[in-house]
Enzyme design. Structure first.
Site, PDB file in Angstrom:
ATOM      1  N   ALA A 135       0.845  -1.196   0.000  1.00 50.59           N
ATOM      2  CA  ALA A 135       0.000   0.000   0.000  1.00 50.59           C
ATOM      3  C   ALA A 135       0.879   1.244   0.000  1.00 50.59           C
ATOM      4  O   ALA A 135       1.850   1.323   0.748  1.00 50.59           O
ATOM      5  CB  ALA A 135      -0.898  -0.002   1.235  1.00 50.59           C
ATOM      6  N   HIS A 136       0.545   2.168  -0.877  1.00 50.65           N
ATOM      7  CA  HIS A 136       1.290   3.421  -0.865  1.00 50.65           C
ATOM      8  C   HIS A 136       0.491   4.487  -1.601  1.00 50.65           C
ATOM      9  O   HIS A 136      -0.464   4.204  -2.312  1.00 50.65           O
ATOM     10  CB  HIS A 136       2.674   3.251  -1.496  1.00 50.65           C
ATOM     11  CG  HIS A 136       2.643   3.021  -2.973  1.00 50.65           C
ATOM     12  ND1 HIS A 136       2.764   4.037  -3.890  1.00 50.65           N
ATOM     13  CD2 HIS A 136       2.457   1.899  -3.701  1.00 50.65           C
ATOM     14  CE1 HIS A 136       2.680   3.544  -5.111  1.00 50.65           C
ATOM     15  NE2 HIS A 136       2.481   2.243  -5.032  1.00 50.65           N
ATOM     16  N   ALA A 137       0.898   5.745  -1.423  1.00 54.77           N
ATOM     17  CA  ALA A 137       0.327   6.842  -2.196  1.00 54.77           C
ATOM     18  C   ALA A 137       1.511   7.655  -2.727  1.00 54.77           C
ATOM     19  O   ALA A 137       2.602   7.098  -2.890  1.00 54.77           O
ATOM     20  CB  ALA A 137      -0.623   7.669  -1.334  1.00 54.77           C
TER      21      ALA A 137
END
Lengths: 147, 97
Positions: free
Chosen positions: A65-67
């Site tokens: 998960a990342h942005a």
């Protein structure tokens, strides 16, 4: 080595979550608590999955998960949660997920080394299974050192 | 031999696609194919200059209108999958021109 990033406070093992959002939140909260990202980064990670689909589920059982850096990364860091019961992200190819890594990178160049280390640690499916089954940080640390 | 431009694409062009790019680099090195690899995100990718694109099932539809080959990878960490799906196309492109 990976354990310079995955210190005890950046890891939670065998936790119970009701769905993928809660899993991403749990991993994201570790980053927030340690001062790596601001709280809105967690929402940005969750929104990314809503908007673009579960492409962050990179491999069977594994979500990264990342942005974006501008979504609230203060310094580069990663966290890991393993799930007592796997959850579905909606990934046709790679559900169910029992390993969730939250990642906050500051720019493309600086996090390359960390991703190289991460990718080589996680590419082996049997190692991912072992990782999903560890019960204590000490076991995790040994697994990392055995790489 | 022309210099291939290989693009790896994910939502933001910096996490998942970077990992995919690293694995594509390993495959290229292993098979002695010379190429330039780079990452892109869903917004800018369709307008980039590239010869072949690797991405995920969720993202592939943004390339509906492009004429270059689109290779869909399920497991971004799997060298065998990248070899199986990508090598025939990469070898063909590398031998053109």
């Amino acid at each position: 080595m990976l354990n310079t990033y995955l210190t005890p406070e950046m890891v939670r093992l065998q936790i119970d979550v009701k769905d993928w959002e809660a899993a991403v939140r749990a991993a994201g909260n570790l980053l927030v608590d340690a001062g790596y990202v601001s709280p809105n980064y967690i929402e940005a990670m969750i929104n990314a999955v809503h908007e673009m689909g579960p492409y962050m589920v990179l491999a069977p059982g594994l979500a990264l998960a990342h942005a974006r850096p501008e979504d609230g990364v203060l310094k580069m860091g990663i966290s890991l949660v393993t799930l007592a019961k796997p959850v579905n992200f909606g990934s046709e190819a790679n559900d169910p997920v029992n390993l969730v890594i939250a990642f906050g990178g500051t720019d493309h160049e600086s996090h390359l080394g960390l991703l190289v280390t991460l990718a080589s640690f996680l590419e082996d499916e049997s190692r991912r299974k072992e990782l999903a089954s560890v019960k204590t940080y000490q076991e995790l640390d040994q697994l990392i050192k055995a790489q | 031999m022309k210099n291939l431009r290989i693009m790896a694409v994910c939502g933001f062009g910096l996490g998942s696609s970077m990992i995919l790019r690293l694995k594509i680099d390993e495959v290229l090195k292993k098979h002695g194919i010379k190429a330039e690899t780079f990452c892109s995100d869903v917004t800018t990718a369709p307008g980039e200059k590239f010869d072949v694109v690797f991405t995920s099932k969720e993202i592939k539809d943004i390339f509906k209108k492009v004429s270059q080959p689109v290779i869909v990878i399920d497991n971004f960490l799997s060298i065998p999958e990248i070899e199986e799906k990508g090598l025939p196309i990469l070898k063909e492109l590398a031998n053109q021109g």
